[in-house]
Write a protein that holds these residues in place. Sequence first.
Motif, PDB file in Angstrom:
ATOM      1  N   VAL A  88     -17.688 -20.542 -32.822  1.00  0.00           N
ATOM      2  CA  VAL A  88     -19.129 -20.307 -32.848  1.00  0.00           C
ATOM      3  C   VAL A  88     -19.460 -19.228 -33.876  1.00  0.00           C
ATOM      4  CG1 VAL A  88     -21.133 -19.627 -31.480  1.00  0.00           C
ATOM      5  CG2 VAL A  88     -19.285 -20.929 -30.416  1.00  0.00           C
ATOM      6  N   TYR A  89     -20.487 -19.495 -34.686  1.00  0.00           N
ATOM      7  CA  TYR A  89     -21.053 -18.461 -35.554  1.00  0.00           C
ATOM      8  C   TYR A  89     -22.508 -18.261 -35.174  1.00  0.00           C
ATOM      9  CZ  TYR A  89     -23.314 -22.156 -38.325  1.00  0.00           C
ATOM     10  OH  TYR A  89     -24.073 -23.215 -38.729  1.00  0.00           O
ATOM     11  N   ASP A  90     -23.006 -17.038 -35.362  1.00  0.00           N
ATOM     12  CA  ASP A  90     -24.365 -16.701 -34.966  1.00  0.00           C
ATOM     13  C   ASP A  90     -25.368 -17.308 -35.929  1.00  0.00           C
ATOM     14  OD1 ASP A  90     -23.654 -15.161 -32.714  1.00  0.00           O
ATOM     15  OD2 ASP A  90     -23.133 -13.481 -34.016  1.00  0.00           O
ATOM     16  N   THR A  91     -26.342 -18.017 -35.375  1.00  0.00           N
ATOM     17  CA  THR A  91     -27.352 -18.668 -36.203  1.00  0.00           C
ATOM     18  C   THR A  91     -28.199 -17.658 -36.961  1.00  0.00           C
ATOM     19  OG1 THR A  91     -27.441 -20.418 -34.526  1.00  0.00           O
ATOM     20  CG2 THR A  91     -29.189 -20.395 -36.158  1.00  0.00           C
ATOM     21  N   ASP A  93     -27.566 -14.588 -38.341  1.00  0.00           N
ATOM     22  CA  ASP A  93     -27.025 -13.970 -39.553  1.00  0.00           C
ATOM     23  C   ASP A  93     -25.868 -14.745 -40.174  1.00  0.00           C
ATOM     24  OD1 ASP A  93     -25.103 -13.507 -37.638  1.00  0.00           O
ATOM     25  OD2 ASP A  93     -25.473 -11.363 -37.509  1.00  0.00           O
ATOM     26  N   GLY A  94     -25.413 -15.820 -39.513  1.00  0.00           N
ATOM     27  CA  GLY A  94     -24.327 -16.618 -40.074  1.00  0.00           C
ATOM     28  C   GLY A  94     -22.953 -16.000 -39.927  1.00  0.00           C
ATOM     29  N   ASN A  95     -22.834 -14.911 -39.164  1.00  0.00           N
ATOM     30  CA  ASN A  95     -21.540 -14.253 -39.003  1.00  0.00           C
ATOM     31  C   ASN A  95     -20.646 -15.024 -38.040  1.00  0.00           C
ATOM     32  OD1 ASN A  95     -22.048 -12.098 -40.726  1.00  0.00           O
ATOM     33  ND2 ASN A  95     -23.003 -10.863 -39.120  1.00  0.00           N
ATOM     34  N   VAL A  96     -19.405 -15.229 -38.436  1.00  0.00           N
ATOM     35  CA  VAL A  96     -18.422 -15.872 -37.565  1.00  0.00           C
ATOM     36  C   VAL A  96     -17.946 -14.854 -36.546  1.00  0.00           C
ATOM     37  CG1 VAL A  96     -16.224 -17.088 -37.476  1.00  0.00           C
ATOM     38  CG2 VAL A  96     -17.731 -17.390 -39.443  1.00  0.00           C
ATOM     39  N   ARG A  97     -17.964 -15.203 -35.276  1.00  0.00           N
ATOM     40  CA  ARG A  97     -17.577 -14.257 -34.232  1.00  0.00           C
ATOM     41  C   ARG A  97     -16.079 -13.989 -34.215  1.00  0.00           C
ATOM     42  NH1 ARG A  97     -21.032 -16.379 -28.971  1.00  0.00           N
ATOM     43  NH2 ARG A  97     -23.123 -16.202 -29.883  1.00  0.00           N
ATOM     44  N   SER A 182     -24.436 -21.043 -32.932  1.00  0.00           N
ATOM     45  CA  SER A 182     -24.761 -20.657 -31.554  1.00  0.00           C
ATOM     46  C   SER A 182     -25.936 -21.476 -31.031  1.00  0.00           C
ATOM     47  CB  SER A 182     -25.097 -19.164 -31.507  1.00  0.00           C
ATOM     48  OG  SER A 182     -26.146 -18.852 -32.412  1.00  0.00           O
ATOM     49  N   GLU A 183     -26.802 -21.946 -31.920  1.00  0.00           N
ATOM     50  CA  GLU A 183     -27.908 -22.806 -31.499  1.00  0.00           C
ATOM     51  C   GLU A 183     -27.395 -24.136 -30.963  1.00  0.00           C
ATOM     52  OE1 GLU A 183     -32.000 -24.775 -33.405  1.00  0.00           O
ATOM     53  OE2 GLU A 183     -30.576 -23.660 -34.658  1.00  0.00           O
ATOM     54  N   TYR A 184     -26.362 -24.694 -31.617  1.00  0.00           N
ATOM     55  CA  TYR A 184     -25.752 -25.942 -31.145  1.00  0.00           C
ATOM     56  C   TYR A 184     -25.155 -25.742 -29.755  1.00  0.00           C
ATOM     57  CZ  TYR A 184     -22.176 -29.609 -30.765  1.00  0.00           C
ATOM     58  OH  TYR A 184     -21.388 -30.638 -30.320  1.00  0.00           O
ATOM     59  N   TYR A 185     -24.455 -24.643 -29.559  1.00  0.00           N
ATOM     60  CA  TYR A 185     -23.837 -24.391 -28.252  1.00  0.00           C
ATOM     61  C   TYR A 185     -24.893 -24.197 -27.171  1.00  0.00           C
ATOM     62  CZ  TYR A 185     -21.315 -22.057 -24.519  1.00  0.00           C
ATOM     63  OH  TYR A 185     -20.809 -21.711 -23.297  1.00  0.00           O
ATOM     64  N   SER A 186     -26.007 -23.541 -27.496  1.00  0.00           N
ATOM     65  CA  SER A 186     -27.056 -23.315 -26.497  1.00  0.00           C
ATOM     66  C   SER A 186     -27.700 -24.624 -26.053  1.00  0.00           C
ATOM     67  CB  SER A 186     -28.123 -22.380 -27.067  1.00  0.00           C
ATOM     68  OG  SER A 186     -28.803 -22.986 -28.155  1.00  0.00           O
ATOM     69  N   LYS A 187     -27.690 -25.644 -26.925  1.00  0.00           N
ATOM     70  CA  LYS A 187     -28.265 -26.937 -26.562  1.00  0.00           C
ATOM     71  C   LYS A 187     -27.291 -27.776 -25.737  1.00  0.00           C
ATOM     72  CE  LYS A 187     -31.360 -27.261 -30.562  1.00  0.00           C
ATOM     73  NZ  LYS A 187     -31.667 -28.007 -31.820  1.00  0.00           N
ATOM     74  N   THR A 188     -26.003 -27.729 -26.054  1.00  0.00           N
ATOM     75  CA  THR A 188     -25.021 -28.520 -25.315  1.00  0.00           C
ATOM     76  C   THR A 188     -24.625 -27.863 -23.996  1.00  0.00           C
ATOM     77  OG1 THR A 188     -23.215 -27.484 -26.572  1.00  0.00           O
ATOM     78  CG2 THR A 188     -24.105 -29.572 -27.411  1.00  0.00           C
TER      79      THR A 188
END
Length: 235
Positions: A88-91, A93-97, A182-188
């Motif tokens: 997952v990367y943050d939508t 800022d685009g940072n990879v966690r 992270s937006e994709y994960y929040s939807k699934t």
Amino acid sequence: MGIGQGVIRGHAITLRRFVLTFWRDFRLGKAFARRGGGHGAFDFFQKPERGHEPTVTQDFTTDGLFTVEYPDERLPVYERFRVLPMLVYDTEDGNVRCTSCNICAKVCPPQCIWMTQAKSPKGTVVPLPEDFYIDMDVCMNCGLCSEYCPFDAIKMDQNFELSNYERHQTHIYSLQDLLVSSEYYSKTHPDAWASAEQVAERGKVAKKKDQRLQKALSAGRSAPAAKPSPQPAGA
């Protein structure tokens, strides 16, 4: 029960289910329609558009035939269903966690995860993955990598349609194949995303990210000024 009576009773139950199934379809006017409620009667050539297949829900109230005509019909995919890990990367800022700490590779039972840590131009270690690979043919979908990740960077994806005609290269998922927002994960995974545990975890991750940023900024401010290069004596 006498010899053979159990077999006869089983066949009678099956025959009763068969007759009642078709009688119900005739009574409801669905005798010539698809079993799962497809788009047309006997639509052998009219396939539903990809992504718009009807979803067939089966629970304790379902009776009759239980066959789902996949891929034209599909069963619902529930939130806890898991297949392969994803990064997952943050939508925002685009940072990879992922910090390439290697904990996921250590706890992986079949040892299907491997990675290399990124380095700066000076050769110092950077808390980011340069390469990250997962062998999907070896992964057992246990989810331990997701549970042990200290930065909430690994989650389990729900995509199960992974078959293809070649497995030696396309089944090795690289960093770019595994990255999702992270937006994709929040939807699934809406329930998990909104849970108090994950909200608190995201707060911790954001706090660690801010601490690393402030540390980097303070290091840049406190860096000594560069010494002027020596000039020739006659300059």
